[in-house]
Enzyme design. Structure first.
Site, PDB file in Angstrom:
ATOM      1  N   HIS A   1      28.849 127.779  30.047  1.00  0.00           N
ATOM      2  CA  HIS A   1      29.522 128.977  30.570  1.00  0.00           C
ATOM      3  C   HIS A   1      28.974 130.189  29.841  1.00  0.00           C
ATOM      4  O   HIS A   1      28.797 130.140  28.612  1.00  0.00           O
ATOM      5  CB  HIS A   1      31.037 128.898  30.361  1.00  0.00           C
ATOM      6  CG  HIS A   1      31.644 127.743  31.090  1.00  0.00           C
ATOM      7  ND1 HIS A   1      31.870 127.764  32.447  1.00  0.00           N
ATOM      8  CD2 HIS A   1      32.009 126.517  30.654  1.00  0.00           C
ATOM      9  CE1 HIS A   1      32.356 126.596  32.809  1.00  0.00           C
ATOM     10  NE2 HIS A   1      32.460 125.814  31.748  1.00  0.00           N
TER      11      HIS A   1
ATOM     12  N   TYR B   1      30.230 139.406  31.814  1.00  0.00           N
ATOM     13  CA  TYR B   1      29.032 138.586  31.999  1.00  0.00           C
ATOM     14  C   TYR B   1      27.722 139.286  31.645  1.00  0.00           C
ATOM     15  O   TYR B   1      26.655 138.671  31.718  1.00  0.00           O
ATOM     16  CB  TYR B   1      28.970 138.088  33.455  1.00  0.00           C
ATOM     17  CG  TYR B   1      30.159 137.233  33.834  1.00  0.00           C
ATOM     18  CD1 TYR B   1      30.403 136.017  33.198  1.00  0.00           C
ATOM     19  CD2 TYR B   1      31.073 137.648  34.813  1.00  0.00           C
ATOM     20  CE1 TYR B   1      31.498 135.235  33.529  1.00  0.00           C
ATOM     21  CE2 TYR B   1      32.172 136.871  35.154  1.00  0.00           C
ATOM     22  CZ  TYR B   1      32.385 135.668  34.513  1.00  0.00           C
ATOM     23  OH  TYR B   1      33.462 134.899  34.831  1.00  0.00           O
TER      24      TYR B   1
ATOM     25  N   ALA C   1      33.995 128.845  38.828  1.00  0.00           N
ATOM     26  CA  ALA C   1      35.438 128.630  39.046  1.00  0.00           C
ATOM     27  C   ALA C   1      35.775 127.172  39.357  1.00  0.00           C
ATOM     28  O   ALA C   1      36.878 126.707  39.033  1.00  0.00           O
ATOM     29  CB  ALA C   1      35.918 129.537  40.178  1.00  0.00           C
TER      30      ALA C   1
ATOM     31  N   ARG D   1      39.738 133.453  27.317  1.00  0.00           N
ATOM     32  CA  ARG D   1      40.127 134.187  28.529  1.00  0.00           C
ATOM     33  C   ARG D   1      41.473 133.675  29.054  1.00  0.00           C
ATOM     34  O   ARG D   1      42.240 133.088  28.324  1.00  0.00           O
ATOM     35  CB  ARG D   1      38.995 134.065  29.555  1.00  0.00           C
ATOM     36  CG  ARG D   1      37.680 134.658  29.035  1.00  0.00           C
ATOM     37  CD  ARG D   1      36.567 134.559  30.041  1.00  0.00           C
ATOM     38  NE  ARG D   1      36.869 135.332  31.246  1.00  0.00           N
ATOM     39  CZ  ARG D   1      36.188 135.238  32.392  1.00  0.00           C
ATOM     40  NH1 ARG D   1      35.154 134.403  32.465  1.00  0.00           N
ATOM     41  NH2 ARG D   1      36.523 135.970  33.440  1.00  0.00           N
TER      42      ARG D   1
ATOM     43  N   ASN E   1      26.865 124.922  35.243  1.00  0.00           N
ATOM     44  CA  ASN E   1      27.872 125.978  35.151  1.00  0.00           C
ATOM     45  C   ASN E   1      28.525 126.001  36.526  1.00  0.00           C
ATOM     46  O   ASN E   1      28.021 126.650  37.451  1.00  0.00           O
ATOM     47  CB  ASN E   1      27.238 127.328  34.821  1.00  0.00           C
ATOM     48  CG  ASN E   1      28.290 128.425  34.703  1.00  0.00           C
ATOM     49  OD1 ASN E   1      29.469 128.193  35.005  1.00  0.00           O
ATOM     50  ND2 ASN E   1      27.878 129.607  34.279  1.00  0.00           N
TER      51      ASN E   1
ATOM     52  N   ARG F   1      28.336 141.720  38.780  1.00  0.00           N
ATOM     53  CA  ARG F   1      29.695 141.183  38.722  1.00  0.00           C
ATOM     54  C   ARG F   1      30.273 141.313  37.314  1.00  0.00           C
ATOM     55  O   ARG F   1      29.701 140.776  36.363  1.00  0.00           O
ATOM     56  CB  ARG F   1      29.612 139.703  39.098  1.00  0.00           C
ATOM     57  CG  ARG F   1      30.888 138.952  38.995  1.00  0.00           C
ATOM     58  CD  ARG F   1      30.625 137.451  39.054  1.00  0.00           C
ATOM     59  NE  ARG F   1      31.864 136.741  38.967  1.00  0.00           N
ATOM     60  CZ  ARG F   1      32.001 135.500  38.531  1.00  0.00           C
ATOM     61  NH1 ARG F   1      30.938 134.817  38.146  1.00  0.00           N
ATOM     62  NH2 ARG F   1      33.175 134.946  38.475  1.00  0.00           N
TER      63      ARG F   1
ATOM     64  N   GLU G   1      27.599 121.100  29.902  1.00  0.00           N
ATOM     65  CA  GLU G   1      28.385 122.136  30.588  1.00  0.00           C
ATOM     66  C   GLU G   1      28.095 123.476  29.919  1.00  0.00           C
ATOM     67  O   GLU G   1      28.149 123.573  28.687  1.00  0.00           O
ATOM     68  CB  GLU G   1      29.870 121.778  30.464  1.00  0.00           C
ATOM     69  CG  GLU G   1      30.799 122.830  31.046  1.00  0.00           C
ATOM     70  CD  GLU G   1      32.275 122.438  30.909  1.00  0.00           C
ATOM     71  OE1 GLU G   1      32.585 121.299  30.468  1.00  0.00           O
ATOM     72  OE2 GLU G   1      33.129 123.293  31.227  1.00  0.00           O
TER      73      GLU G   1
ATOM     74  N   PRO H   1      29.868 129.083  42.266  1.00  0.00           N
ATOM     75  CA  PRO H   1      30.153 130.263  43.079  1.00  0.00           C
ATOM     76  C   PRO H   1      30.154 131.567  42.292  1.00  0.00           C
ATOM     77  O   PRO H   1      30.603 131.615  41.147  1.00  0.00           O
ATOM     78  CB  PRO H   1      31.547 129.984  43.647  1.00  0.00           C
ATOM     79  CG  PRO H   1      32.129 128.952  42.758  1.00  0.00           C
ATOM     80  CD  PRO H   1      30.977 128.130  42.269  1.00  0.00           C
ATOM     81  N   ASN H   2      29.660 132.588  42.940  1.00  0.00           N
ATOM     82  CA  ASN H   2      29.639 133.978  42.460  1.00  0.00           C
ATOM     83  C   ASN H   2      28.597 134.234  41.375  1.00  0.00           C
ATOM     84  O   ASN H   2      28.391 135.388  40.991  1.00  0.00           O
ATOM     85  CB  ASN H   2      31.038 134.423  41.968  1.00  0.00           C
ATOM     86  CG  ASN H   2      32.081 134.308  43.057  1.00  0.00           C
ATOM     87  OD1 ASN H   2      31.865 134.822  44.150  1.00  0.00           O
ATOM     88  ND2 ASN H   2      33.186 133.624  42.795  1.00  0.00           N
TER      89      ASN H   2
END
Ligand code: DQA
Length: 153
Positions: A102, A24, A79, A109, A76, A19, A100, A11-12
């Site tokens: 990111h 990012y 969330a 973070r 990825n 964003r 995985e 998502p997003n």
């Protein structure tokens, strides 16, 4: 036939470029897809690149990777990385390699991003290298998939 790698985005991530650019960067998901396609061609891999905002849709994409006999998944989950037992369970049913990815370093973070439900299932994890992470994941997979399966590294 070229090994098939499903590249799944959560998502997003469709909003990349607009964003939170401080976190990012300005790269868009279309830029990342283009880079992945170029890298895959160079490495002799085939890719299916997807982005979904819904948890169930990502689960369905993992089922699709299972059904199409994909050799690997780069994921990825955004969330959902930190919350989704459904995505964890779907990945458990996948026999191939899992990387995985990111864009940001989730460990640098907020504490709620430090936990990943995907990490225990991953053959490798790349975080904090921005869009390069996807390309590096493809390079690692090309390397791993070209090796004799009986040799553990
Ligand atoms: C992300 C990190 C997640 O914590 C976040 O929810 C995202 C993007 C990353 O690529 O850095 O949406 O997966």
């Amino acid at each position: 036939m070229a090994d098939l790698v499903h590249i799944l985005n959560g998502p997003n991530l469709n909003l990349l470029g607009r964003r939170e650019p401080d976190t990012y960067g300005h790269v868009t998901l279309a830029d990342i897809e283009r880079r992945c396609q170029q890298a895959a061609t160079r490495l002799g891999l085939a890719i299916a690149f997807r982005q979904r905002n819904g948890e169930g849709e990502i689960v369905a994409d993992i089922h699709d990777a299972i059904q199409t006999g994909a050799a690997a998944i780069i994921i990825n989950a955004a969330a959902y990385t930190h919350t989704s037992v459904a995505i964890h369970d779907a990945l458990r049913a996948f026999d191939g390699l899992i990387i995985e990815v990111h864009l940001s370093n989730i460990h640098a973070r907020e504490s709620f991003r430090h936990k990943s439900l995907i990490a225990p299932l991953a053959d490798g994890i790349i975080a904090g290298l921005g869009a390069d992470g996807y390309e590096l994941a493809l390079q690692a997979l090309a390397w791993r998939l070209s090796k004799d399966d009986s040799i553990e590294i």
